[in-house]
Motif scaffolding. Sequence first.
Motif, PDB file in Angstrom:
ATOM      1  N   ASP A 146       0.821  -1.208   0.000  1.00 48.42           N
ATOM      2  CA  ASP A 146       0.000   0.000   0.000  1.00 48.42           C
ATOM      3  C   ASP A 146       0.857   1.261   0.000  1.00 48.42           C
ATOM      4  OD1 ASP A 146      -2.311  -1.483   0.001  1.00 48.42           O
ATOM      5  OD2 ASP A 146      -2.660  -1.270   2.144  1.00 48.42           O
ATOM      6  N   PHE A 147       2.034   1.197   0.579  1.00 46.37           N
ATOM      7  CA  PHE A 147       2.916   2.353   0.630  1.00 46.37           C
ATOM      8  C   PHE A 147       3.360   2.773  -0.766  1.00 46.37           C
ATOM      9  CE2 PHE A 147       4.032   0.824   5.074  1.00 46.37           C
ATOM     10  CZ  PHE A 147       3.295   1.809   5.705  1.00 46.37           C
ATOM     11  N   ALA A 148       3.549   1.820  -1.658  1.00 46.73           N
ATOM     12  CA  ALA A 148       4.025   2.118  -2.998  1.00 46.73           C
ATOM     13  C   ALA A 148       2.997   2.924  -3.788  1.00 46.73           C
ATOM     14  CB  ALA A 148       4.367   0.829  -3.735  1.00 46.73           C
ATOM     15  N   MET A 149       1.750   2.857  -3.417  1.00 43.74           N
ATOM     16  CA  MET A 149       0.684   3.543  -4.145  1.00 43.74           C
ATOM     17  C   MET A 149       0.491   4.986  -3.664  1.00 43.74           C
ATOM     18  SD  MET A 149      -0.647   0.955  -6.046  1.00 43.74           S
ATOM     19  CE  MET A 149      -2.297   1.464  -6.441  1.00 43.74           C
ATOM     20  N   LYS A 150       1.199   5.396  -2.642  1.00 44.44           N
ATOM     21  CA  LYS A 150       0.992   6.707  -2.043  1.00 44.44           C
ATOM     22  C   LYS A 150       2.010   7.717  -2.550  1.00 44.44           C
ATOM     23  CE  LYS A 150      -1.151   4.747   1.992  1.00 44.44           C
ATOM     24  NZ  LYS A 150      -1.182   4.622   3.415  1.00 44.44           N
ATOM     25  N   THR A 151       1.617   8.987  -2.522  1.00 43.91           N
ATOM     26  CA  THR A 151       2.525  10.051  -2.947  1.00 43.91           C
ATOM     27  C   THR A 151       3.573  10.299  -1.865  1.00 43.91           C
ATOM     28  OG1 THR A 151       1.232  11.842  -1.965  1.00 43.91           O
ATOM     29  CG2 THR A 151       0.656  11.165  -4.230  1.00 43.91           C
ATOM     30  N   GLU A 152       4.609  10.989  -2.262  1.00 41.55           N
ATOM     31  CA  GLU A 152       5.696  11.281  -1.320  1.00 41.55           C
ATOM     32  C   GLU A 152       5.196  12.134  -0.158  1.00 41.55           C
ATOM     33  OE1 GLU A 152       9.941  13.611  -1.412  1.00 41.55           O
ATOM     34  OE2 GLU A 152       9.431  12.377  -3.141  1.00 41.55           O
ATOM     35  N   ASP A 153       4.316  13.092  -0.439  1.00 42.57           N
ATOM     36  CA  ASP A 153       3.775  13.936   0.627  1.00 42.57           C
ATOM     37  C   ASP A 153       2.980  13.121   1.642  1.00 42.57           C
ATOM     38  OD1 ASP A 153       4.901  16.228  -0.461  1.00 42.57           O
ATOM     39  OD2 ASP A 153       3.087  16.743  -1.592  1.00 42.57           O
ATOM     40  N   VAL A 154       2.179  12.201   1.154  1.00 37.26           N
ATOM     41  CA  VAL A 154       1.388  11.348   2.049  1.00 37.26           C
ATOM     42  C   VAL A 154       2.322  10.477   2.887  1.00 37.26           C
ATOM     43  CG1 VAL A 154      -0.271   9.444   2.139  1.00 37.26           C
ATOM     44  CG2 VAL A 154      -0.651  11.356   0.578  1.00 37.26           C
ATOM     45  N   LEU A 155       3.363   9.945   2.268  1.00 39.71           N
ATOM     46  CA  LEU A 155       4.321   9.112   2.996  1.00 39.71           C
ATOM     47  C   LEU A 155       5.025   9.909   4.088  1.00 39.71           C
ATOM     48  CD1 LEU A 155       5.908   6.995   0.124  1.00 39.71           C
ATOM     49  CD2 LEU A 155       4.357   6.202   1.911  1.00 39.71           C
ATOM     50  N   GLU A 162       2.584  10.329   6.973  1.00 43.77           N
ATOM     51  CA  GLU A 162       2.447   9.064   7.702  1.00 43.77           C
ATOM     52  C   GLU A 162       3.704   8.757   8.503  1.00 43.77           C
ATOM     53  OE1 GLU A 162       1.281   5.947   5.032  1.00 43.77           O
ATOM     54  OE2 GLU A 162      -0.818   6.557   5.128  1.00 43.77           O
ATOM     55  N   LEU A 163       4.858   9.081   7.948  1.00 42.48           N
ATOM     56  CA  LEU A 163       6.119   8.860   8.652  1.00 42.48           C
ATOM     57  C   LEU A 163       6.133   9.623   9.972  1.00 42.48           C
ATOM     58  CD1 LEU A 163       9.000   7.672   8.671  1.00 42.48           C
ATOM     59  CD2 LEU A 163       9.722   9.702   7.392  1.00 42.48           C
ATOM     60  N   GLU A 164       5.723  10.878   9.941  1.00 38.12           N
ATOM     61  CA  GLU A 164       5.696  11.678  11.168  1.00 38.12           C
ATOM     62  C   GLU A 164       4.676  11.130  12.171  1.00 38.12           C
ATOM     63  OE1 GLU A 164       7.897  13.967  12.114  1.00 38.12           O
ATOM     64  OE2 GLU A 164       8.867  13.378  10.238  1.00 38.12           O
ATOM     65  N   VAL A 165       3.542  10.678  11.674  1.00 35.30           N
ATOM     66  CA  VAL A 165       2.519  10.104  12.565  1.00 35.30           C
ATOM     67  C   VAL A 165       3.061   8.834  13.222  1.00 35.30           C
ATOM     68  CG1 VAL A 165       0.261   8.975  12.616  1.00 35.30           C
ATOM     69  CG2 VAL A 165       0.562  11.099  11.335  1.00 35.30           C
ATOM     70  N   PHE A 166       3.687   7.968  12.433  1.00 35.16           N
ATOM     71  CA  PHE A 166       4.237   6.726  12.978  1.00 35.16           C
ATOM     72  C   PHE A 166       5.355   7.011  13.982  1.00 35.16           C
ATOM     73  CE2 PHE A 166       2.936   4.378   8.851  1.00 35.16           C
ATOM     74  CZ  PHE A 166       1.667   4.157   9.360  1.00 35.16           C
ATOM     75  N   ALA A 182      10.925   2.362   9.014  1.00 32.06           N
ATOM     76  CA  ALA A 182      12.087   2.014   8.193  1.00 32.06           C
ATOM     77  C   ALA A 182      11.695   1.834   6.731  1.00 32.06           C
ATOM     78  CB  ALA A 182      12.746   0.747   8.724  1.00 32.06           C
ATOM     79  N   LEU A 183      10.555   1.199   6.487  1.00 33.57           N
ATOM     80  CA  LEU A 183      10.086   0.979   5.126  1.00 33.57           C
ATOM     81  C   LEU A 183       9.819   2.306   4.418  1.00 33.57           C
ATOM     82  CD1 LEU A 183       9.101  -1.018   2.933  1.00 33.57           C
ATOM     83  CD2 LEU A 183       6.846  -0.844   3.965  1.00 33.57           C
ATOM     84  N   ILE A 184       9.118   3.205   5.091  1.00 34.22           N
ATOM     85  CA  ILE A 184       8.817   4.508   4.486  1.00 34.22           C
ATOM     86  C   ILE A 184      10.092   5.310   4.272  1.00 34.22           C
ATOM     87  CG2 ILE A 184       7.640   6.711   4.827  1.00 34.22           C
ATOM     88  CD1 ILE A 184       5.428   5.169   6.280  1.00 34.22           C
ATOM     89  N   GLU A 185      11.002   5.296   5.243  1.00 37.31           N
ATOM     90  CA  GLU A 185      12.259   6.031   5.088  1.00 37.31           C
ATOM     91  C   GLU A 185      13.054   5.501   3.897  1.00 37.31           C
ATOM     92  OE1 GLU A 185      13.166   7.620   9.609  1.00 37.31           O
ATOM     93  OE2 GLU A 185      13.961   5.673   9.027  1.00 37.31           O
TER      94      GLU A 185
END
Length: 74
Positions: free
Chosen positions: A6-15, A18-22, A62-65
């Motif tokens: 699901d991460f691959a389908m998201k834009t960089e801004d969304v990622l 989400e990174l900050e939320v996580f 780690a995955l998002i980074e």
Amino acid sequence: MNAPHDFAMKTEDVLRVELEVFKREHRDLDEAIAALQERGVSDQLTIKRLKKQKLRLKDKIALIEDMLTPDIIA
């Protein structure tokens, strides 16, 4: 929650959001675990579950980074 694909389908801004939320959730879990351990009457099962949840968040972070870090051809 979100599957890795699901991460691959998201834009960089969304990622990035989400990174900050996580990261914030990871810090909150860390503080909750520390607070439970300081009380001394902590439930070990609850602490174990919180630690597992924290590890899952760490994996997602780690995955998002990795996805946000450009590949460098050496």
